[in-house]
Scaffold this motif. Sequence first.
Motif, PDB file in Angstrom:
ATOM      1  N   GLU A 278     -52.789  33.423 -10.403  1.00  0.00           N
ATOM      2  CA  GLU A 278     -53.540  33.077 -11.554  1.00  0.00           C
ATOM      3  C   GLU A 278     -54.640  32.374 -11.042  1.00  0.00           C
ATOM      4  O   GLU A 278     -54.350  31.164 -10.470  1.00  0.00           O
TER       5      GLU A 278
ATOM      6  N   PRO B 131     -59.171  31.290 -11.772  1.00  0.00           N
ATOM      7  CA  PRO B 131     -60.094  31.405 -12.964  1.00  0.00           C
ATOM      8  C   PRO B 131     -60.839  32.429 -12.942  1.00  0.00           C
ATOM      9  O   PRO B 131     -61.192  33.117 -11.659  1.00  0.00           O
ATOM     10  N   GLU B 132     -61.418  32.724 -14.172  1.00  0.00           N
ATOM     11  CA  GLU B 132     -62.481  34.097 -14.281  1.00  0.00           C
ATOM     12  C   GLU B 132     -63.729  33.478 -13.430  1.00  0.00           C
ATOM     13  O   GLU B 132     -64.054  32.485 -13.894  1.00  0.00           O
TER      14      GLU B 132
ATOM     15  N   GLY C  66     -67.632  35.218 -11.543  1.00  0.00           N
ATOM     16  CA  GLY C  66     -68.151  36.471 -11.404  1.00  0.00           C
ATOM     17  C   GLY C  66     -69.362  36.262 -10.101  1.00  0.00           C
ATOM     18  O   GLY C  66     -69.296  35.103  -9.646  1.00  0.00           O
TER      19      GLY C  66
ATOM     20  N   ARG D 230     -67.961  40.947  -6.456  1.00  0.00           N
ATOM     21  CA  ARG D 230     -66.566  41.240  -6.571  1.00  0.00           C
ATOM     22  C   ARG D 230     -66.313  42.784  -6.614  1.00  0.00           C
ATOM     23  O   ARG D 230     -67.293  43.490  -7.163  1.00  0.00           O
TER      24      ARG D 230
ATOM     25  N   SER E 146     -60.495  46.971  -7.790  1.00  0.00           N
ATOM     26  CA  SER E 146     -59.725  46.713  -9.070  1.00  0.00           C
ATOM     27  C   SER E 146     -58.523  46.307  -8.624  1.00  0.00           C
ATOM     28  O   SER E 146     -57.700  46.978  -7.593  1.00  0.00           O
TER      29      SER E 146
ATOM     30  N   ARG F  83     -71.179  27.774 -13.051  1.00  0.00           N
ATOM     31  CA  ARG F  83     -71.198  29.194 -13.425  1.00  0.00           C
ATOM     32  C   ARG F  83     -72.908  29.411 -13.472  1.00  0.00           C
ATOM     33  O   ARG F  83     -73.549  28.741 -13.506  1.00  0.00           O
TER      34      ARG F  83
END
Length: 116
Positions: free
Chosen positions: A17, A19-20, A22, A51, A54, A90
Motif C-alpha cells: 500500500e 499513496p497515490e 502521479g 508511471r 499496470s 503534489r
Amino acid sequence: MADLMKFVQDEFVTKKEFPEFGAGDTITVYYEIKEGEKTRTQFFKGVVIQRKGSGKTETFTIRKMSGAVGVERIFPVNLPALQKIELNQRGKVRRARIYYFRELTGKKAKIKERRR
C-alpha cells in the motif's frame, strides 16, 4: 497463457500500500540496500517523470538533481526492497509523462504545487 500469468502474479506477488502519486509529484522513496551481509535503508527524493504499465508490472521513474547532473531511477511498484513512499508535494502538470522536464533548468524547472 495470459490467464496463467495473471494467476501467478495474483498469487505470488504481494501488493504493498503506497499513496497515490502521479507525474509532477515530488516523492521520497525508501528502499533497502544489501552490502554483503549488512542491509541499510537509502532514500531517493525527486520528481516523478512517469508511471508506466499496470497492475503488478507497473513502474515509475523519478528524477533528481545531484549537483548539476540529473539522475533518473526507475522503480518497480512491487519491488520487494521498497519500504515506503512519502508524498512530499503534489505537482500541477498537464501531461502524464513529463519528458520535457529533462531539458529545463533554473526557474523553468519548478513545478507549481497543486492544491488539494
